[in-house]
Design a protein around this motif. Structure first.
Motif, PDB file in Angstrom:
ATOM      1  N   ALA A 156      54.291   5.071 -21.331  1.00  0.00           N
ATOM      2  CA  ALA A 156      54.775   5.131 -22.341  1.00  0.00           C
ATOM      3  C   ALA A 156      54.606   6.719 -23.195  1.00  0.00           C
ATOM      4  CB  ALA A 156      53.409   4.110 -23.377  1.00  0.00           C
ATOM      5  N   VAL A 157      53.409   7.372 -23.046  1.00  0.00           N
ATOM      6  CA  VAL A 157      53.491   8.252 -23.781  1.00  0.00           C
ATOM      7  C   VAL A 157      54.705   9.250 -23.086  1.00  0.00           C
ATOM      8  CG1 VAL A 157      51.691  10.361 -24.528  1.00  0.00           C
ATOM      9  CG2 VAL A 157      51.096   8.209 -24.338  1.00  0.00           C
ATOM     10  N   ARG A 158      54.275   9.320 -22.207  1.00  0.00           N
ATOM     11  CA  ARG A 158      55.154  10.420 -21.148  1.00  0.00           C
ATOM     12  C   ARG A 158      56.957  10.140 -21.978  1.00  0.00           C
ATOM     13  NH1 ARG A 158      51.380  10.153 -17.814  1.00  0.00           N
ATOM     14  NH2 ARG A 158      51.898   8.633 -16.683  1.00  0.00           N
ATOM     15  N   ASP A 207      59.370  12.172 -22.905  1.00  0.00           N
ATOM     16  CA  ASP A 207      60.757  12.615 -22.487  1.00  0.00           C
ATOM     17  C   ASP A 207      62.050  11.508 -23.073  1.00  0.00           C
ATOM     18  OD1 ASP A 207      59.840  13.698 -20.190  1.00  0.00           O
ATOM     19  OD2 ASP A 207      59.934  11.355 -18.938  1.00  0.00           O
ATOM     20  N   GLN A 208      61.780  11.154 -24.120  1.00  0.00           N
ATOM     21  CA  GLN A 208      63.099  10.892 -25.369  1.00  0.00           C
ATOM     22  C   GLN A 208      62.979  11.865 -26.258  1.00  0.00           C
ATOM     23  OE1 GLN A 208      63.108   6.221 -26.766  1.00  0.00           O
ATOM     24  NE2 GLN A 208      62.387   7.369 -28.283  1.00  0.00           N
ATOM     25  N   ASP A 209      61.779  12.282 -26.441  1.00  0.00           N
ATOM     26  CA  ASP A 209      62.137  12.297 -28.345  1.00  0.00           C
ATOM     27  C   ASP A 209      61.191  13.917 -28.177  1.00  0.00           C
ATOM     28  OD1 ASP A 209      62.470  10.715 -29.446  1.00  0.00           O
ATOM     29  OD2 ASP A 209      60.562   9.702 -30.574  1.00  0.00           O
ATOM     30  N   GLY A 210      60.784  14.479 -27.420  1.00  0.00           N
ATOM     31  CA  GLY A 210      60.076  15.857 -26.892  1.00  0.00           C
ATOM     32  C   GLY A 210      61.247  17.086 -27.289  1.00  0.00           C
ATOM     33  N   VAL A 250      52.646  15.840 -30.716  1.00  0.00           N
ATOM     34  CA  VAL A 250      50.894  15.845 -30.952  1.00  0.00           C
ATOM     35  C   VAL A 250      50.571  14.717 -30.623  1.00  0.00           C
ATOM     36  CG1 VAL A 250      49.007  17.239 -32.096  1.00  0.00           C
ATOM     37  CG2 VAL A 250      50.441  18.089 -31.303  1.00  0.00           C
ATOM     38  N   ALA A 251      49.959  13.512 -29.944  1.00  0.00           N
ATOM     39  CA  ALA A 251      49.599  12.361 -30.371  1.00  0.00           C
ATOM     40  C   ALA A 251      47.521  12.022 -28.928  1.00  0.00           C
ATOM     41  CB  ALA A 251      50.366  11.317 -29.717  1.00  0.00           C
ATOM     42  N   SER A 289      48.140  13.659 -24.865  1.00  0.00           N
ATOM     43  CA  SER A 289      49.124  13.698 -25.390  1.00  0.00           C
ATOM     44  C   SER A 289      49.765  14.024 -23.931  1.00  0.00           C
ATOM     45  CB  SER A 289      49.332  15.394 -25.816  1.00  0.00           C
ATOM     46  OG  SER A 289      49.027  15.330 -27.165  1.00  0.00           O
ATOM     47  N   ALA A 290      49.935  14.005 -22.722  1.00  0.00           N
ATOM     48  CA  ALA A 290      50.321  14.911 -21.685  1.00  0.00           C
ATOM     49  C   ALA A 290      50.502  13.276 -21.106  1.00  0.00           C
ATOM     50  CB  ALA A 290      49.779  15.305 -20.616  1.00  0.00           C
ATOM     51  N   GLY A 291      49.714  12.038 -21.857  1.00  0.00           N
ATOM     52  CA  GLY A 291      49.722  10.785 -20.446  1.00  0.00           C
ATOM     53  C   GLY A 291      47.957  10.475 -19.744  1.00  0.00           C
TER      54      GLY A 291
END
Length: 275
Positions: free
Chosen positions: A95-97, A101-104, A115-116, A136-138
């Motif tokens: 989900a993080v990745r 991909d969507q917002d990065g 950053v999360a 942050s990278a999952g």
């Protein structure tokens, strides 16, 4: 900023989070950082988040429906049918990745870092309790007996008490008290962490959590923690001997020669060297 703590003990799990989010001195808001996913009798999962609020909210939103491929011939894995907390952590990483991909690209174009970070803990029936720190990278790491807690956000002010007190054998109520002292120390030293707090205590093998409380500035127990901890720290500090600089008799003398190092030298003129 924020501060969240997750503890994995023999007796259960403890989660504590603040709720302050700020984007400047005049843009302070309250957003909960804790969310619980639970099927009583089957699975209990708690998620804490820190970092960019839009990222963490998006991750939390899609986590409920995120799926990763299962083994050949098996259905896709979600947090609701995963057979292990390790697989739940994999779903969270996915989900993080996905959000990256969507917002990065848009965030990078606006000069904003992705950053999360997340603390994920819980238990699935038939498996032991587990606690993960997700980056942050999952990718993620898991708590062990040697490292039985994770922190995210403003961790430095509240870490000393956790290091000194916690072991896997610490009782749950004592661990909850320790977490609250850690949070109080952080609140005292950092304005970017603030009330109210969410505290959850999960007892091993219960597969549901009913010890959940929201703590505001009028909570009697937290007020007691705040006042007592500050007072006892001052009492301990005042009970420690002051240093003696005259070389006189002292139980713990300060003015003693080091076997390896010389005292710092002073420079008295321009041509003098330190070496």
């Amino acid at each position: 900023m924020t501060y969240c703590i997750g503890l994995r003990l023999n007796a259960g799990l403890v989660f504590l989070s603040d709720s302050r989010t700020n984007a400047g001195l005049d843009a302070i808001s309250t957003f909960r950082k804790m969310i619980v996913y639970e099927k009583p009798g089957d699975r209990f999962m708690c998620l804490l988040s820190a970092g960019n609020l839009s990222i963490s909210q998006s991750v939390r939103e899609i986590l409920q429906v995120e799926k990763i491929p299962g083994a050949e011939g098996e259905e896709a894995i979600s947090i609701w049918n995963a057979k292990s907390m390790f697989d739940v952590a994999r779903v969270l990483g996915s989900a993080v990745r996905r959000i990256h991909d969507q917002d990065g690209p848009s965030l990078r174009a606006a000069g904003i870092d992705f950053v999360a970070s997340f603390i994920l803990g819980g238990q699935i029936g038939g498996e032991a309790m587990r606690l993960f720190l997700v980056y942050s990278a999952g990718n993620f790491i898991e708590a062990t007996r040697e490292t039985c807690f994770f922190q995210i956000g403003e961790s430095k002010y509240g870490k000393p008490i956790l290091d000194r007190v916690l072991t896997p054998h610490t009782p749950l109520d004592e661990a909850a008290k320790c977490a609250l002292v850690s949070m109080d120390s952080t609140l005292k030293s950092n304005l970017s962490v603030g009330l109210p707090l969410d505290l959850l205590v999960y007892r091993a093998d219960s597969l549901s959590a009913d010890q959940v409380v929201c703590i505001d500035d009028k909570n009697p127990y937290f007020q007691m923690i705040h006042n007592t901890w500050g007072q006892r720290l001052r009492e301990v500090f005042e009970g420690i001997d002051d240093p003696r600089w005259d070389g006189g008799d002292a139980t713990h003398p300060l003015m003693v020669e080091s076997e390896r190092f010389d005292p710092m030298k002073k420079i008295g003129h321009a041509s003098e060297k330190i070496v």
